[in-house]
Every structure is written in C-alpha cells, then in structure tokens.
Motif scaffolding. Structure first.
Motif, PDB file in Angstrom:
ATOM      1  N   HIS A 193      -5.268  -0.539  10.445  1.00  0.00           N
ATOM      2  CA  HIS A 193      -4.198  -1.178  11.220  1.00  0.00           C
ATOM      3  C   HIS A 193      -4.181  -0.625  12.649  1.00  0.00           C
ATOM      4  CE1 HIS A 193      -2.264  -3.725   8.346  1.00  0.00           C
ATOM      5  NE2 HIS A 193      -2.024  -2.747   7.491  1.00  0.00           N
ATOM      6  N   GLU A 194      -4.340   0.679  12.769  1.00  0.00           N
ATOM      7  CA  GLU A 194      -4.322   1.346  14.072  1.00  0.00           C
ATOM      8  C   GLU A 194      -5.455   0.849  14.954  1.00  0.00           C
ATOM      9  OE1 GLU A 194      -5.403   5.638  14.506  1.00  0.00           O
ATOM     10  OE2 GLU A 194      -3.273   5.863  14.992  1.00  0.00           O
ATOM     11  N   ASP A 236      -9.316   8.883   8.424  1.00  0.00           N
ATOM     12  CA  ASP A 236     -10.047   7.811   9.104  1.00  0.00           C
ATOM     13  C   ASP A 236     -11.517   7.903   8.724  1.00  0.00           C
ATOM     14  OD1 ASP A 236     -10.809  10.081  10.495  1.00  0.00           O
ATOM     15  OD2 ASP A 236     -10.807   9.089  12.446  1.00  0.00           O
ATOM     16  N   ARG A 286       0.452  10.039   3.621  1.00  0.00           N
ATOM     17  CA  ARG A 286       0.886   8.730   3.141  1.00  0.00           C
ATOM     18  C   ARG A 286       1.952   8.840   2.065  1.00  0.00           C
ATOM     19  NH1 ARG A 286      -1.570   4.223   4.848  1.00  0.00           N
ATOM     20  NH2 ARG A 286       0.488   3.477   4.216  1.00  0.00           N
ATOM     21  N   LYS A 302      -3.501  11.543   7.875  1.00  0.00           N
ATOM     22  CA  LYS A 302      -2.115  11.079   7.913  1.00  0.00           C
ATOM     23  C   LYS A 302      -1.507  11.224   6.523  1.00  0.00           C
ATOM     24  CE  LYS A 302       0.881   7.115   8.854  1.00  0.00           C
ATOM     25  NZ  LYS A 302       1.803   7.886   9.699  1.00  0.00           N
ATOM     26  N   THR A 323       0.819  -1.209   0.000  1.00  0.00           N
ATOM     27  CA  THR A 323       0.000   0.000   0.000  1.00  0.00           C
ATOM     28  C   THR A 323       0.854   1.260   0.000  1.00  0.00           C
ATOM     29  OG1 THR A 323      -1.741  -1.164   1.205  1.00  0.00           O
ATOM     30  CG2 THR A 323      -1.840   1.230   1.218  1.00  0.00           C
ATOM     31  N   THR A 324       1.929   1.260   0.768  1.00  0.00           N
ATOM     32  CA  THR A 324       2.820   2.421   0.804  1.00  0.00           C
ATOM     33  C   THR A 324       3.402   2.703  -0.575  1.00  0.00           C
ATOM     34  OG1 THR A 324       3.385   2.008   3.117  1.00  0.00           O
ATOM     35  CG2 THR A 324       4.895   3.392   1.852  1.00  0.00           C
ATOM     36  N   THR A 340      -5.928  -0.156   5.495  1.00  0.00           N
ATOM     37  CA  THR A 340      -5.253   1.138   5.489  1.00  0.00           C
ATOM     38  C   THR A 340      -4.589   1.394   6.835  1.00  0.00           C
ATOM     39  OG1 THR A 340      -7.248   2.282   6.233  1.00  0.00           O
ATOM     40  CG2 THR A 340      -6.944   2.036   3.855  1.00  0.00           C
ATOM     41  N   HIS A 341      -3.901   2.521   6.944  1.00  0.00           N
ATOM     42  CA  HIS A 341      -3.200   2.858   8.189  1.00  0.00           C
ATOM     43  C   HIS A 341      -4.154   2.882   9.371  1.00  0.00           C
ATOM     44  CE1 HIS A 341      -0.804   5.046  11.145  1.00  0.00           C
ATOM     45  NE2 HIS A 341      -1.845   5.855  11.272  1.00  0.00           N
ATOM     46  N   PHE A 342      -5.308   3.513   9.203  1.00  0.00           N
ATOM     47  CA  PHE A 342      -6.225   3.676  10.327  1.00  0.00           C
ATOM     48  C   PHE A 342      -6.902   2.358  10.702  1.00  0.00           C
ATOM     49  CE2 PHE A 342      -5.862   8.069   8.794  1.00  0.00           C
ATOM     50  CZ  PHE A 342      -5.482   8.680   9.991  1.00  0.00           C
ATOM     51  N   GLU A 358      -4.343  10.361   3.928  1.00  0.00           N
ATOM     52  CA  GLU A 358      -5.335   9.342   4.263  1.00  0.00           C
ATOM     53  C   GLU A 358      -6.202   9.862   5.405  1.00  0.00           C
ATOM     54  OE1 GLU A 358      -5.626   4.877   6.125  1.00  0.00           O
ATOM     55  OE2 GLU A 358      -3.765   5.455   5.115  1.00  0.00           O
TER      56      GLU A 358
END
Length: 323
Positions: free
Chosen positions: A314-315, A197, A206, A204, A171-172, A310-312, A195
C-alpha cells in the motif's frame, strides 16, 4: 519417508528432521544448533551425496565420532551413532530402537554422565530452517502413525485457529486473530507480529498482544531478529536465562522472559515478516512441538496473505501515485 536425527541431551530424547544436509555447531546459523561448550561454532556437517549419506568434521576442536571411532569424513547408515562434543546423535534410527543397547563405549560413558548429572541444561536444539519445518509437517500426513506431532487437543485447537483465520476478510483482523490464537494455543505471556518490506530493511508492528497491560514494552533481541529475519529460520528457546546466545532478550529488567518461539511468515520465497511469542512462566517450557504448531499457523497466514496487499505494498502504491 523423511529421515530424522535422534538427539540425546540431559533433558531426554529429541528428534529433528534431516533433509539432504544438516550443519551442526554452536552458532545460531547452523541448521542444528547445539549449545554445548565442547562443540565448536561450526563443528560438523551431515549431507547426502548420491545414494549415500556422509558426516564430515569441519575442523572442530573435539572431533566427530561414528560408532565410537574418530573420523574426518565417513558414510553413515541408519542407526549409526554420531558424537559431537558431549551430544549423541543417531542417524535415522528405527522407531523402536533400544538406545542404550545401540551406544558405543564412548556413547555409554556420555549417556551415563548425562543421566546422572544434577545440572540439567536446556534443550540445545533451537534453530530450524523453514525447509526442515515443512518436512516435519509433511511427515504428519505421510506417516501419521509414526509421529508425535500433535495431541488430539492440539490438533483441534489448530483446526479452530485455521477456521477463524480463514474467515477474516480484513488483513488487520487476520493479524489480530492469528496472534490471539497463537497466544491461547501456546500459553504465551505476550506476542507480536511484525511485517517486513521486500528488502527486510523496514519493519512494522501489525499486531501486538499481552495477557496483561505490558504489550507496548515488548522487546526482541537482535540475535533473534537476525535469525528469523535475515536467515529466515525458526527459533525455539525453552530457557533464556541459561542460553547465552539469547540472554539479551531479557531486556532492561522490565520482563522476566523465560522462553520464546519465533517463526517467519513465508509462502515459498515470499517473505511477509514473523510471529514472536514469549512467556514469563517457569512452568511453561516451549519445545519443538510448540515451534511446529506456531509454524503451522504462520504458514497458513502466509497462504492467506498472498492475494492481499500488505502495508508496504500500500505504501509503495501511495508513493507511486504521488509521483
């Protein structure tokens, strides 16, 4: 076939899609934003009702004119001239329509005034809904002979971008490649992919990239954030310094921003964030074609993101595991 609005402004002609309803005014939250001092913040609305299309004055300062006559609410037909402020709009005209022969006496006066004016203003159409952008892209497939969507060079460039984006397993890397291709395709000075939430309260970075070493100093005006984040709309601004709605985007003097394009990254109702690209070059005048090109890439990226966490996400999973 999708309907359209042909707009006459001092820079020439511009066409935008019409799909069931278009609000018109100076406020950026209108479907069709026109930067004209004679136009009210919420000036008029064009809407479908049954089999007919109407235009309605929303208690504007200077009124709405159809084929030269002032109206409050009236049915409009293909080729009809609608005047709001000093802007002339033709509703769904034929491709070969003779503009000058189709003008009313009021339209002729405004047209002559505009083409003879020494003070050229930036193209006033800047804000578009994602539905309008989707409709414009669909028009490319439904009637390619009647569209000016892409040049061959532009089409090949986007095809290369899509192929490279589709090959990214991480994804990155997808964010990084998409931004690099967007800057290359549009000739931007710098850009960023943000990105969001699900509540749109957190953002964030990206991917961030610049043609020089100034990427860490990129700024995005709150006016732009409100549109692409809250309203989920696409924005193109060809001349920041002459567009008072986005003047603060210049920041604190660190960047001489000339113009920008911003698009949400959406797949259906799923909102992932947005792409923002800006230029310092006075020779680079972003327009509707640039906006469609960036939206084309943003839509493809959204489709690729749907099966990926996505990052959020994962968070959220990490926080859940801690409890």
């Amino acid at each position: 076939m999708a309907k359209k609005l042909r707009i006459i402004n001092p820079d020439g002609l511009m066409e935008v899609p019409f799909d069931q309803q278009t609000t018109i005014g100076r406020d950026v939250y209108n479907s069709l934003t026109l930067q004209d001092p004679e136009i009210s913040r919420s000036h008029a609305i064009i809407f479908d009702q049954g089999e007919e299309t109407f235009v309605k004055d929303l208690n504007s300062r200077n009124g709405v004119y159809v084929n030269g006559d002032k109206v409050n609410e009236q049915v409009v037909h293909e080729g009809d001239e609608i005047i709001v402020g000093s802007v002339i709009i033709f509703f769904n005209p034929e491709a070969d329509m003779d503009v000058e022969r189709s003008l009313s006496r009021r339209g002729e006066f405004l047209y002559e005034k505009q083409i003879n004016s020494d003070s050229k203003i930036a193209q006033p159409v800047t804000v578009f809904t994602t539905e309008q952008m989707d409709s414009a892209i669909e028009g490319l497939y439904e009637s390619p002979a009647n569209t000016s969507f892409f040049t061959l060079t532009n089409a090949l460039d986007l095809l290369r971008a899509h192929m490279e984006m589709s090959r990214q397993a991480d994804t990155t890397d997808l964010f990084r490649v998409t931004l690099r291709r967007a800057l290359k395709s549009m000739g931007g000075t710098r850009g960023v992919i943000m990105e969001s939430d699900s509540t749109k309260e957190k953002l964030k970075v990206r991917s961030i990239r610049a043609m020089d070493d100034s990427s860490s100093e990129i700024e995005i005006a709150q006016q732009v954030l409100r549109v692409v984040l809250r309203a989920e709309r696409c924005v193109v601004c060809p001349d920041v310094r002459n567009d008072p709605r986005f003047s603060k985007i210049v920041g604190k003097g660190r960047h001489a921003v000339q113009g920008f394009v911003a698009c949400p990254i959406m797949a259906g109702t799923n909102y992932f964030g947005f792409i923002y690209v800006e230029t310092e070059s006075k020779e680079m005048r972003y327009d509707y074609v640039d906006l469609r090109s960036l939206y084309f890439m943003a839509s493809h990226m959204a489709a690729l993101l749907q099966p990926r966490p996505t990052h959020f996400e994962h968070e959220a999973e990490a926080m859940a595991s801690q409890h």
